[in-house]
Design a protein around this motif. Sequence first.
Motif, PDB file in Angstrom:
ATOM      1  N   MET A  13       0.810  -1.220   0.000  1.00 22.11           N
ATOM      2  CA  MET A  13       0.000   0.000   0.000  1.00 22.11           C
ATOM      3  C   MET A  13       0.845   1.273   0.000  1.00 22.11           C
ATOM      4  O   MET A  13       0.419   2.321  -0.467  1.00 22.11           O
ATOM      5  N   GLY A  14       2.067   1.203   0.564  1.00 23.44           N
ATOM      6  CA  GLY A  14       2.924   2.385   0.609  1.00 23.44           C
ATOM      7  C   GLY A  14       2.542   3.318   1.741  1.00 23.44           C
ATOM      8  O   GLY A  14       1.847   2.944   2.686  1.00 23.44           O
ATOM      9  N   LEU A  15       2.992   4.566   1.632  1.00 26.61           N
ATOM     10  CA  LEU A  15       2.723   5.549   2.685  1.00 26.61           C
ATOM     11  C   LEU A  15       1.492   6.391   2.398  1.00 26.61           C
ATOM     12  O   LEU A  15       0.875   6.922   3.316  1.00 26.61           O
ATOM     13  N   MET A  76      14.820   0.920  -0.704  1.00 25.72           N
ATOM     14  CA  MET A  76      14.579   2.182  -1.383  1.00 25.72           C
ATOM     15  C   MET A  76      14.336   2.077  -2.887  1.00 25.72           C
ATOM     16  O   MET A  76      13.400   2.725  -3.387  1.00 25.72           O
ATOM     17  N   PRO A  77      15.110   1.336  -3.677  1.00 22.77           N
ATOM     18  CA  PRO A  77      14.835   1.308  -5.128  1.00 22.77           C
ATOM     19  C   PRO A  77      13.419   0.824  -5.452  1.00 22.77           C
ATOM     20  O   PRO A  77      12.739   1.418  -6.298  1.00 22.77           O
ATOM     21  N   ARG A  78      12.981  -0.242  -4.794  1.00 21.84           N
ATOM     22  CA  ARG A  78      11.631  -0.766  -5.031  1.00 21.84           C
ATOM     23  C   ARG A  78      10.575   0.231  -4.593  1.00 21.84           C
ATOM     24  O   ARG A  78       9.560   0.416  -5.275  1.00 21.84           O
ATOM     25  N   PHE A  79      10.801   0.891  -3.474  1.00 19.89           N
ATOM     26  CA  PHE A  79       9.857   1.883  -2.961  1.00 19.89           C
ATOM     27  C   PHE A  79       9.791   3.100  -3.884  1.00 19.89           C
ATOM     28  O   PHE A  79       8.697   3.611  -4.193  1.00 19.89           O
ATOM     29  N   THR A  85       5.813   5.077 -10.440  1.00 18.18           N
ATOM     30  CA  THR A  85       4.945   4.403 -11.408  1.00 18.18           C
ATOM     31  C   THR A  85       3.580   4.010 -10.841  1.00 18.18           C
ATOM     32  O   THR A  85       2.678   3.656 -11.603  1.00 18.18           O
ATOM     33  N   GLU A  86       3.463   4.070  -9.488  1.00 16.48           N
ATOM     34  CA  GLU A  86       2.250   3.641  -8.787  1.00 16.48           C
ATOM     35  C   GLU A  86       1.942   2.162  -9.035  1.00 16.48           C
ATOM     36  O   GLU A  86       0.794   1.733  -8.942  1.00 16.48           O
ATOM     37  N   ARG A  87       2.965   1.382  -9.354  1.00 17.79           N
ATOM     38  CA  ARG A  87       2.833  -0.070  -9.449  1.00 17.79           C
ATOM     39  C   ARG A  87       3.264  -0.671  -8.111  1.00 17.79           C
ATOM     40  O   ARG A  87       4.443  -0.678  -7.765  1.00 17.79           O
ATOM     41  N   LYS A  88       2.313  -1.177  -7.388  1.00 15.37           N
ATOM     42  CA  LYS A  88       2.552  -1.581  -6.007  1.00 15.37           C
ATOM     43  C   LYS A  88       2.660  -3.091  -5.815  1.00 15.37           C
ATOM     44  O   LYS A  88       2.833  -3.555  -4.696  1.00 15.37           O
ATOM     45  N   SER A  89       2.552  -3.839  -6.874  1.00 11.45           N
ATOM     46  CA  SER A  89       2.596  -5.294  -6.735  1.00 11.45           C
ATOM     47  C   SER A  89       4.032  -5.793  -6.607  1.00 11.45           C
ATOM     48  O   SER A  89       4.963  -5.211  -7.161  1.00 11.45           O
ATOM     49  N   VAL A  90       4.199  -6.881  -5.857  1.00 12.61           N
ATOM     50  CA  VAL A  90       5.490  -7.535  -5.705  1.00 12.61           C
ATOM     51  C   VAL A  90       5.245  -9.038  -5.671  1.00 12.61           C
ATOM     52  O   VAL A  90       4.257  -9.501  -5.102  1.00 12.61           O
ATOM     53  N   SER A  91       6.107  -9.792  -6.307  1.00 13.84           N
ATOM     54  CA  SER A  91       5.933 -11.238  -6.363  1.00 13.84           C
ATOM     55  C   SER A  91       6.154 -11.854  -4.981  1.00 13.84           C
ATOM     56  O   SER A  91       6.811 -11.255  -4.121  1.00 13.84           O
ATOM     57  N   VAL A  92       5.630 -13.048  -4.783  1.00 16.92           N
ATOM     58  CA  VAL A  92       5.803 -13.737  -3.504  1.00 16.92           C
ATOM     59  C   VAL A  92       7.287 -14.005  -3.223  1.00 16.92           C
ATOM     60  O   VAL A  92       7.771 -13.702  -2.125  1.00 16.92           O
ATOM     61  N   PRO A  93       8.058 -14.572  -4.182  1.00 17.21           N
ATOM     62  CA  PRO A  93       9.494 -14.773  -3.910  1.00 17.21           C
ATOM     63  C   PRO A  93      10.229 -13.462  -3.655  1.00 17.21           C
ATOM     64  O   PRO A  93      11.110 -13.399  -2.783  1.00 17.21           O
ATOM     65  N   VAL A 162       8.138 -18.041   5.519  1.00 21.26           N
ATOM     66  CA  VAL A 162       8.113 -18.436   4.108  1.00 21.26           C
ATOM     67  C   VAL A 162       7.255 -19.679   3.903  1.00 21.26           C
ATOM     68  O   VAL A 162       6.581 -19.833   2.869  1.00 21.26           O
ATOM     69  N   LEU A 163       7.242 -20.574   4.879  1.00 16.78           N
ATOM     70  CA  LEU A 163       6.483 -21.817   4.754  1.00 16.78           C
ATOM     71  C   LEU A 163       4.987 -21.664   5.042  1.00 16.78           C
ATOM     72  O   LEU A 163       4.224 -22.604   4.847  1.00 16.78           O
ATOM     73  N   LEU A 164       4.577 -20.479   5.496  1.00 17.75           N
ATOM     74  CA  LEU A 164       3.169 -20.269   5.814  1.00 17.75           C
ATOM     75  C   LEU A 164       2.304 -20.289   4.550  1.00 17.75           C
ATOM     76  O   LEU A 164       2.742 -19.835   3.489  1.00 17.75           O
ATOM     77  N   PRO A 165       1.077 -20.765   4.647  1.00 20.82           N
ATOM     78  CA  PRO A 165       0.150 -20.682   3.507  1.00 20.82           C
ATOM     79  C   PRO A 165      -0.514 -19.303   3.465  1.00 20.82           C
ATOM     80  O   PRO A 165      -0.936 -18.767   4.490  1.00 20.82           O
ATOM     81  N   PHE A 166      -0.578 -18.708   2.290  1.00 23.00           N
ATOM     82  CA  PHE A 166      -1.238 -17.415   2.082  1.00 23.00           C
ATOM     83  C   PHE A 166      -2.371 -17.615   1.092  1.00 23.00           C
ATOM     84  O   PHE A 166      -2.140 -17.844  -0.097  1.00 23.00           O
ATOM     85  N   CYS A 167      -3.583 -17.536   1.593  1.00 22.61           N
ATOM     86  CA  CYS A 167      -4.755 -17.840   0.780  1.00 22.61           C
ATOM     87  C   CYS A 167      -5.524 -16.585   0.368  1.00 22.61           C
ATOM     88  O   CYS A 167      -6.608 -16.700  -0.220  1.00 22.61           O
ATOM     89  N   GLY A 168      -5.032 -15.430   0.689  1.00 27.02           N
ATOM     90  CA  GLY A 168      -5.723 -14.185   0.377  1.00 27.02           C
ATOM     91  C   GLY A 168      -6.465 -13.667   1.598  1.00 27.02           C
ATOM     92  O   GLY A 168      -6.832 -14.460   2.456  1.00 27.02           O
ATOM     93  N   PRO A 169      -6.641 -12.335   1.711  1.00 25.13           N
ATOM     94  CA  PRO A 169      -6.231 -11.276   0.771  1.00 25.13           C
ATOM     95  C   PRO A 169      -4.711 -11.124   0.715  1.00 25.13           C
ATOM     96  O   PRO A 169      -3.992 -11.742   1.489  1.00 25.13           O
ATOM     97  N   ASN A 170      -4.276 -10.280  -0.208  1.00 21.98           N
ATOM     98  CA  ASN A 170      -2.834 -10.135  -0.439  1.00 21.98           C
ATOM     99  C   ASN A 170      -2.356  -8.690  -0.339  1.00 21.98           C
ATOM    100  O   ASN A 170      -1.331  -8.325  -0.905  1.00 21.98           O
ATOM    101  N   ILE A 171      -3.092  -7.857   0.400  1.00 26.00           N
ATOM    102  CA  ILE A 171      -2.736  -6.440   0.526  1.00 26.00           C
ATOM    103  C   ILE A 171      -1.927  -6.230   1.804  1.00 26.00           C
ATOM    104  O   ILE A 171      -2.377  -6.562   2.906  1.00 26.00           O
TER     105      ILE A 171
END
Length: 314
Positions: A13-15, A76-79, A85-93, A162-171
């Motif tokens: 979500m960012g700041l 910082m670079p990713r932030f 660009t307002e692209r806020k998605s990041v892959s799970v890995p 890392v081993l936890l299951p994430f079933c959503g939401p993803n925010i």
Amino acid sequence: MKNYTTVVGFILMGLSNNHHVNILLFVVLLVVFLLAVIGNITVVTLSLVDHRLQSPMYFFLRNFSLLEICFTFVIMPRFLYSLLTERKSVSVPGCFLQLLLFFLLGSCIFFHVGLMSFDRYMAICHPLRYSTIMNGRVCFQLVLSCWVMSFLLIVPPVFMVVLLPFCGPNIINHFYCDVAALLQLSCMETGHIEVMIYVSATVILVGTLTVTIISYGCIISTIMRIPSTTGRRKTFSTCSAHLLVVVIVYSSSIFRYIRSSQRGTRDFDKIVSFLYSVLAQLFSPYIYSLRNEQVKQALKDACGKAFPKWLRLS
């Protein structure tokens, strides 16, 4: 435990959600990022090329600055990219890698703060034995022990996350992949992981803070016995600047990670995280290193060799 992750990515979500605020943040944080990187690179370069900066103190400062550079590049670079660009998605890995590097490098920084305070204690309180005790082999072993302790305390709880299951939401209500937000998103009981995180954070923060407080307490006691008022004032000025960084970093980190529940992220948590993950990285090279008289003289001499004509004209 199998990894039952069903989400393919997370949303940071960012700041702020305001476009104009994000542009302003991008400009300000880009300047902060560049100043922090330039300051730390300057410290590393000077400590390598100048023969006057070859003591154990500058060996630890060089390693500290390298850690700060790596830590700054984790967030910082990713932030900055997301702000522009307002692209806020990041892959799970990618999220898990950022989580691991953030806590591994961050904990190593705390161990280095304690190590540098101990080094100052030895130099000021035991000057005659300093060069004998803090030789090259001991300095290398101390730095290596910081990495080993960080690895042993950080990797197990992060591996469990890392081993936890994430079933959503993803925010994720944060500007980086923080452990508290990930625990909240997991669709599995995380009490045992929270205990591990609490114990690791307590050992790292309270342990290194104790070493720092005791070291600076002994240093201040020794300074008070210095007959010269000018010498006392100069040493107090250096110590007070160091302690300012210590207060900001430790107070915000202890508030953030040493508490009963490690789940969830509040808006105020993001501000606290901003203090130690962004602002502290800007001040550290200038307070720990570039205010030092020997470092300033080495920088002046290096600039004189690099730009002799420009300096003569000025």
